[in-house]
Design a protein around this motif. Structure first.
Motif, PDB file in Angstrom:
ATOM      1  N   ALA A  19     -87.728  18.407 156.255  1.00 57.11           N
ATOM      2  CA  ALA A  19     -87.811  19.782 155.908  1.00 57.11           C
ATOM      3  C   ALA A  19     -87.427  20.278 154.664  1.00 57.11           C
ATOM      4  N   LYS A  20     -86.486  19.584 153.936  1.00 60.49           N
ATOM      5  CA  LYS A  20     -85.955  19.682 152.958  1.00 60.49           C
ATOM      6  C   LYS A  20     -86.976  19.397 151.757  1.00 60.49           C
ATOM      7  N   VAL A  21     -87.758  18.212 151.860  1.00 66.05           N
ATOM      8  CA  VAL A  21     -88.794  18.015 150.946  1.00 66.05           C
ATOM      9  C   VAL A  21     -89.775  18.782 151.123  1.00 66.05           C
ATOM     10  N   GLY A  22     -89.997  19.393 152.291  1.00 60.15           N
ATOM     11  CA  GLY A  22     -91.163  20.587 152.233  1.00 60.15           C
ATOM     12  C   GLY A  22     -90.810  21.702 151.814  1.00 60.15           C
ATOM     13  N   HIS A  23     -89.702  21.907 151.439  1.00 66.87           N
ATOM     14  CA  HIS A  23     -88.984  23.271 150.742  1.00 66.87           C
ATOM     15  C   HIS A  23     -88.540  23.072 149.286  1.00 66.87           C
ATOM     16  N   ASN A  24     -89.111  21.883 148.918  1.00 69.44           N
ATOM     17  CA  ASN A  24     -88.957  21.181 147.646  1.00 69.44           C
ATOM     18  C   ASN A  24     -87.246  21.178 147.214  1.00 69.44           C
ATOM     19  N   LEU A  25     -86.532  21.093 148.130  1.00 71.86           N
ATOM     20  CA  LEU A  25     -85.165  20.956 148.041  1.00 71.86           C
ATOM     21  C   LEU A  25     -84.582  19.483 147.843  1.00 71.86           C
ATOM     22  N   PHE A  26     -85.215  18.553 148.310  1.00 70.81           N
ATOM     23  CA  PHE A  26     -85.355  17.031 148.233  1.00 70.81           C
ATOM     24  C   PHE A  26     -86.423  16.367 147.677  1.00 70.81           C
ATOM     25  N   ARG A  27     -86.373  15.660 146.840  1.00 66.11           N
ATOM     26  CA  ARG A  27     -87.514  15.098 146.309  1.00 66.11           C
ATOM     27  C   ARG A  27     -88.386  13.874 147.126  1.00 66.11           C
ATOM     28  N   GLN A  28     -89.651  14.052 147.308  1.00 66.83           N
ATOM     29  CA  GLN A  28     -90.228  13.180 148.218  1.00 66.83           C
ATOM     30  C   GLN A  28     -90.202  11.795 147.807  1.00 66.83           C
TER      31      GLN A  28
END
Length: 104
Positions: free
Chosen positions: A90-99
């Protein structure tokens, strides 16, 4: 969102050279340098800032990092185990964690 604690985390993980900042009276090895040849556990990886995530990714991909106040990279061979109770996808999807860090 991130601030002084980001600099503290960076100095703790990557170390610093004497004179790198006010109060840096001596060189201090960071956790990556101390763990060279071993394993480093990073808890709550989801709470790291984008800047720290970039530096973590560099260690994973290149096996090197810069200490604060240094212009010469240090090479390490470290296995990283990371944990979090957050939903990283979810954090990746919200650009809060690098994919790219998520899949490393």
């Amino acid at each position: 969102m991130w601030g002084p604690s980001e600099t503290l985390l960076e100095s703790e993980l990557f170390g610093y050279e004497k004179g790198a900042f006010t109060g840096a009276n001596a060189r201090k090895a960071g956790r990556f340098e101390l763990a060279d040849g071993g394993t480093l556990f990073l808890d709550e990886i989801s709470e790291t800032s984008p800047a720290i995530q970039v530096k973590l990714l560099r260690v994973l991909q290149e096996g090197e990092f810069d200490t604060l106040g240094s212009t010469k990279p240090k090479r390490v061979d470290v296995r990283i185990i990371a944990a979090t109770n957050a939903d990283l996808e979810a954090k990746v999807g919200h650009n809060l964690f690098r994919q790219d860090l998520f899949y490393s």
